[in-house]
Design a protein around this motif. Sequence first.
Motif, mmCIF file in Angstrom:
data_model
loop_
_atom_site.group_PDB
_atom_site.id
_atom_site.type_symbol
_atom_site.label_atom_id
_atom_site.label_comp_id
_atom_site.label_asym_id
_atom_site.label_seq_id
_atom_site.Cartn_x
_atom_site.Cartn_y
_atom_site.Cartn_z
ATOM 1 N N GLU A 35 46.997 16.276 -34.662
ATOM 2 C CA GLU A 35 45.636 16.814 -34.625
ATOM 3 C C GLU A 35 44.657 15.856 -35.292
ATOM 4 O OE1 GLU A 35 46.369 21.644 -34.734
ATOM 5 O OE2 GLU A 35 46.305 20.525 -36.622
ATOM 6 N N LEU A 36 45.070 15.265 -36.398
ATOM 7 C CA LEU A 36 44.209 14.326 -37.113
ATOM 8 C C LEU A 36 43.915 13.097 -36.256
ATOM 9 C CD1 LEU A 36 42.816 14.025 -39.830
ATOM 10 C CD2 LEU A 36 44.824 12.814 -40.648
ATOM 11 N N ILE A 37 44.931 12.599 -35.544
ATOM 12 C CA ILE A 37 44.728 11.460 -34.648
ATOM 13 C C ILE A 37 43.768 11.846 -33.526
ATOM 14 C CG2 ILE A 37 45.895 9.999 -32.945
ATOM 15 C CD1 ILE A 37 48.328 10.023 -34.880
ATOM 16 N N TYR A 46 41.441 14.223 -33.535
ATOM 17 C CA TYR A 46 40.092 14.393 -34.079
ATOM 18 C C TYR A 46 39.438 13.036 -34.319
ATOM 19 C CZ TYR A 46 41.491 19.242 -35.066
ATOM 20 O OH TYR A 46 41.917 20.533 -34.973
ATOM 21 N N THR A 47 40.218 12.075 -34.818
ATOM 22 C CA THR A 47 39.678 10.738 -35.079
ATOM 23 C C THR A 47 39.243 10.068 -33.785
ATOM 24 O OG1 THR A 47 41.128 10.553 -36.999
ATOM 25 C CG2 THR A 47 40.188 8.512 -36.136
ATOM 26 N N ILE A 48 40.066 10.190 -32.755
ATOM 27 C CA ILE A 48 39.720 9.599 -31.457
ATOM 28 C C ILE A 48 38.452 10.238 -30.899
ATOM 29 C CG2 ILE A 48 40.479 9.399 -29.051
ATOM 30 C CD1 ILE A 48 43.336 9.029 -30.170
ATOM 31 N N VAL A 49 38.347 11.550 -30.997
ATOM 32 C CA VAL A 49 37.158 12.250 -30.501
ATOM 33 C C VAL A 49 35.911 11.767 -31.237
ATOM 34 C CG1 VAL A 49 36.009 14.497 -30.427
ATOM 35 C CG2 VAL A 49 38.377 14.288 -29.668
ATOM 36 N N VAL A 50 35.993 11.626 -32.551
ATOM 37 C CA VAL A 50 34.838 11.174 -33.338
ATOM 38 C C VAL A 50 34.463 9.743 -32.959
ATOM 39 C CG1 VAL A 50 34.088 10.556 -35.667
ATOM 40 C CG2 VAL A 50 35.204 12.743 -35.265
ATOM 41 N N LEU A 51 35.445 8.862 -32.819
ATOM 42 C CA LEU A 51 35.153 7.476 -32.467
ATOM 43 C C LEU A 51 34.526 7.362 -31.080
ATOM 44 C CD1 LEU A 51 38.277 5.636 -33.909
ATOM 45 C CD2 LEU A 51 35.949 5.673 -34.809
#
Length: 98
Positions: A56-58, A60-65
């Motif tokens: 999930e953290l990965i 979320y990070t991809i979505v933000v980037l």
Amino acid sequence: MTETAAGSSQGGSAKKSGKSTRDAKGTKLGFFGRIALFVRQVIGELRKVVTPTRQELINYTIVVLVFVLIMIGITVLLDLIFGWGVGWVFGGSAPKES
């Protein structure tokens, strides 16, 4: 937990809303009692927090980037359009360096 000014929907101070900070027995809390109540409430809220899994953290990070890259693209595009428009309106070109 007891009702405090921060927990009320009014958003005002305890004195303005007519509610005071009281313990379970109904006695008014002093300065250190209010601090202890605040700490207990913070700990109670932190127990409700769910930490994301690694996947999930990965995600979320991809979505933000991706979102940041899209916003950068929109900003660059608007900057180029407005820069071209200002140059067209005022009939000038970029200042030349000597």
